[in-house]
Every structure is written in structure tokens, then in C-alpha cells.
Write an enzyme that holds these catalytic residues in place. Structure first.
Site, mmCIF file in Angstrom:
data_model
loop_
_atom_site.group_PDB
_atom_site.id
_atom_site.type_symbol
_atom_site.label_atom_id
_atom_site.label_comp_id
_atom_site.label_asym_id
_atom_site.label_seq_id
_atom_site.Cartn_x
_atom_site.Cartn_y
_atom_site.Cartn_z
ATOM 1 N N CYS A 40 7.587 14.462 -0.371
ATOM 2 C CA CYS A 40 7.304 13.256 0.402
ATOM 3 C C CYS A 40 7.617 12.062 -0.495
ATOM 4 O O CYS A 40 6.907 11.809 -1.473
ATOM 5 C CB CYS A 40 5.826 13.288 0.813
ATOM 6 N N SER A 59 10.486 8.730 8.539
ATOM 7 C CA SER A 59 9.378 8.349 9.406
ATOM 8 C C SER A 59 9.253 6.827 9.467
ATOM 9 O O SER A 59 9.321 6.152 8.444
ATOM 10 C CB SER A 59 8.085 8.944 8.837
ATOM 11 N N CYS A 76 -0.852 -1.491 8.411
ATOM 12 C CA CYS A 76 -1.542 -0.565 9.325
ATOM 13 C C CYS A 76 -2.983 -0.368 8.834
ATOM 14 O O CYS A 76 -3.222 -0.185 7.638
ATOM 15 C CB CYS A 76 -0.814 0.772 9.397
ATOM 16 N N GLU A 116 4.202 6.645 -5.963
ATOM 17 C CA GLU A 116 3.727 8.023 -5.948
ATOM 18 C C GLU A 116 4.619 8.867 -5.038
ATOM 19 O O GLU A 116 5.147 8.382 -4.038
ATOM 20 C CB GLU A 116 2.287 8.069 -5.457
HETATM 21 FE FE1 SF4 Z 1 1.102 2.532 5.613
HETATM 22 FE FE2 SF4 Z 1 3.424 3.306 6.707
HETATM 23 FE FE3 SF4 Z 1 1.891 1.426 7.926
HETATM 24 FE FE4 SF4 Z 1 3.162 0.865 5.657
HETATM 25 S S1 SF4 Z 1 4.112 1.364 7.613
HETATM 26 S S2 SF4 Z 1 1.038 0.329 6.145
HETATM 27 S S3 SF4 Z 1 3.041 2.800 4.541
HETATM 28 S S4 SF4 Z 1 1.380 3.591 7.577
#
Ligand code: SF4
Length: 344
Positions: free
Chosen positions: A106, A190, A117, A93
């Protein structure tokens, strides 16, 4: 057998392609121009290549552009696109976020994510595979609005610095004069703090860096983000402190506000301590609840107070507007888990 894909190849790689096909070396530059600057969708449209060159190229390569297969529009103008990838039955996505004077895309860098996470839908989906540079560039190049784009953020599905070679190639294509020629100051990558990947990214690109922090305390961060066990944030910050960001390059920290977990004055105090000496910005992000998670978002008053306190202490802090919530395009909500389930 599936042909190799042209999209996602750097000029150096395209030069190797044309030399291997015994075509003139300058053809590589022409191909890059068609691939990354123009609106063509087939090799046949590369009109300044000789007919012979186009035929040889077509016999050996596909252009690699794939249109979105699903588009969803939010009431706030945000759009979410579903794209196929280089892997069969694997999808990603991409969120397009138009604003007054900017339009941000994005992009995703992996199918799913292995970082686990606690607060993230993509993390809950698990890891299905690495995107190729062509998959990343396709999200830009096949976007209906690609000529309107002003900014690109690598904040979609996946951890970009867990896919360094392909992400670095995609950054070259986005910023190089021979390709899309975007300013690196309009691109932000990021990361949750994968130190080896950060080193490569910082040394080999000029794009902005965003680090997902979410709490200054070791134990809390371990619970929210397993990466803390491998790359503790103190080591991440040490590395950032030692790197010369120059005047134009920016480092920012992302901080999702969880009710009763990371939103107290003690957190502000500790943040000021650990970020001391780092010229940075802080983005506070509202938590968007995900299914089967005990986490709740902080209330608006707490978020405002947190922001004011940080600003008073000299850390430039803003609250990120939540966009595309109604179509699950907002931060932490991207997932193709349902499609993964359907395919298995
Ligand atoms: Fe989600 Fe980014 Fe953590 Fe991966 S690294 S689980 S995409 S927050």
C-alpha cells in the site's frame, strides 16, 4: 547543490538525460534496466555502462534509492515502513501486507493530504507536499520484500489523483516492459473522486480504479468528505458509467462502516439505486477509531447484514480484513504527523 535523481524517470526522460550528457541513446534502456529490474543501489554497479558513462552519470545524478529508516511488524505479519522523501524532513509510510497467495504493498502518493476526510489520520495531518514519481517507486524498489510483491494499491497517505503527473509516471514505470513490467490488473488506484484526475487516469492507464464512496447520500457525504462539495458523487458515477472499462478492468467502491451513520437498510437501498448499471464490487471496511473523532465503527453483525443485503441485491460485496491494526498500518491510520511536529 543536490544532484538530480534518476529513480522515477521514464524511458523517455532517461533518453533525454543520456542525450544531454552526450552518451549513446541505448544507454537509457540499460539504465532503466538497472534501476527498475535489478537490485543495485549505486550507479557504480551499472556494469554494462562504460566507465566513462558511469562517471559522467555520477557527476550529474544520484540514483535516488533511499532505504527505509524504520520498520514495524504487526502480529498478523503486516509491516509498516517509514521512508524519507525528496523533501527535507518529510516522511511517508508504506504498508506491506502479505497474505496466503499474495503480497500487497500500500503506497503513499503525498506527504499528508489536503482532502480533510473526517475519518482519516492522514487527513488530520494536513498537507506537506507532493511525492515525486521517484518517491513512489522507491517505496517499491527499496522494499526488502519487493521481489515477493504481487499487488500494489495506491491507498496509503494522500489522494493519488491530486498528484496526477507523478502518479501517472509511477504507473508507467510499474507497468512498462522497459521497467518493472507488472500487470496493470495487479495495481489499484484509489480516489475519493477527483473527476479531472480520474479522467486522465482512466484514459492513460489500464490499472484498476477504486472509489471511496462511504455513503450514497449527498448531505452525509458532505459531512464525511468535503470533496463532495466540489465533485459530487453523482457526477463521479456519471463519468464511470460513461467510461468503457472493458472486460478486464475493474471498478470497486470502498465503504467504511460507521455506526449509526451509514450502515442502515436505507443505505443499501440507495446504494443499489445510485450504482444501478455499473458493473462493480463493493469493499466494506471496518472503521478504525482515530483520536478526537466522534465516529464509531459499526458492529460485526451489522456489517455482515449489510454485506448480505448488498449481495442479495446483486452487488458483489466483501468485507476487507483489517490488517496491521496494532502498528497503525490499517486503513486510514497512516500518518507522519508526529514527525512533522518534531521538525517544526
Ligand atoms: Fe485520508 Fe484519502 Fe481523504 Fe486524504 S483523501 S484525507 S488520505 S481518506
Amino acid at each position: 547543490m543536490a544532484k538530480e535523481i534518476l529513480l522515477g524517470k521514464t524511458l523517455e526522460e532517461l533518453t533525454q538525460v543520456v542525450l544531454d550528457l552526450k552518451l549513446p541513446k541505448f544507454t537509457a534502456k540499460q539504465i532503466a534496466d538497472w534501476l527498475y529490474k535489478k537490485d543495485i543501489t549505486s550507479i557504480d554497479e551499472m556494469l554494462n555502462l562504460s566507465l566513462k558513462a558511469r562517471t559522467i552519470l555520477k557527476d550529474n545524478f544520484d540514483i535516488g534509492l533511499t532505504a527505509t529508516i524504520k520498520e514495524q511488524c504487526s502480529v498478523d505479519g503486516t509491516k509498516k515502513y517509514l521512508y524519507p522523501t525528496n523533501m527535507p524532513n518529510q516522511f511517508i509510510e508504506t504498508a506491506y501486507i502479505p497474505d496466503d497467495d499474495r503480497a500487497t504493498l500500500c503506497v503513499s502518493s503525498q506527504v499528508g493530504c489536503k482532502m480533510g476526510c473526517l475519518f482519516c489520520m492522514t487527513g488530520k495531518q494536513g498537507f506537506q507536499g507532493q511525492l515525486k514519481a521517484g518517491d513512489i517507486i522507491n517505496q517499491v524498489r527499496s522494499l526488502p520484500e519487493w521481489h515477493q510483491l504481487t499487488n500494489i494499491v495506491y491507498m496509503g497517505m494522500g489522494e493519488p489523483l491530486d498528484n496526477v503527473p507523478e502518479v501517472m509516471k509511477s504507473l508507467e514505470i510499474l507497468t512498462a516492459d522497459y521497467a518493472m513490467a507488472m500487470s496493470p490488473r495487479r495495481i489499484t488506484v484509489s480516489t475519493i473522486g477527483i473527476i479531472p484526475g480520474m479522467k486522465t487516469f482512466l484514459n492513460e492507464s489500464e490499472c484498476h480504479l477504486a472509489v471511496s464512496l462511504h455513503t450514497p447520500f449527498d448531505d452525509e457525504r458532505k459531512k464525511l468528505m468535503p470533496v463532495q462539495n466540489v465533485y459530487p458523487v453523482k457526477d463521479v458515477l456519471k463519468m464511470i458509467r460513461e467510461f468503457d472499462f472493458g472486460r478486464q478492468r475493474r471498478v470497486s467502491f470502498e465503504y467504511i462502516m460507521f455506526k449509526g451513520i451509514n450502515d442502515t437498510p436505507a443505505h443499501v437501498k440507495e446504494l443499489c439505486k445510485i450504482l444501478d448499471g455499473i458493473k462493480c464490487r463493493m469493499n466494506l471496511i471496518r472503521f478504525h477509531p482515530i483520536p478526537n473523532s466522534p465516529l464509531l465503527g459499526s458492529d460485526e453483525e451489522t456489517i455482515e447484514e449489510f454485506k448480505d443485503l448488498l449481495n442479495k441485491k446483486g452487488i458483489t460485496t466483501t468485507i476487507r480484513r483489517s490488517r496491521g491494526l496494532d502498528i497503525f498500518a490499517a486503513c486510514g491510520l497512516l500518518s507522519t504527523k508526529e514527525l512533522v511536529k518534531q521538525q517544526s
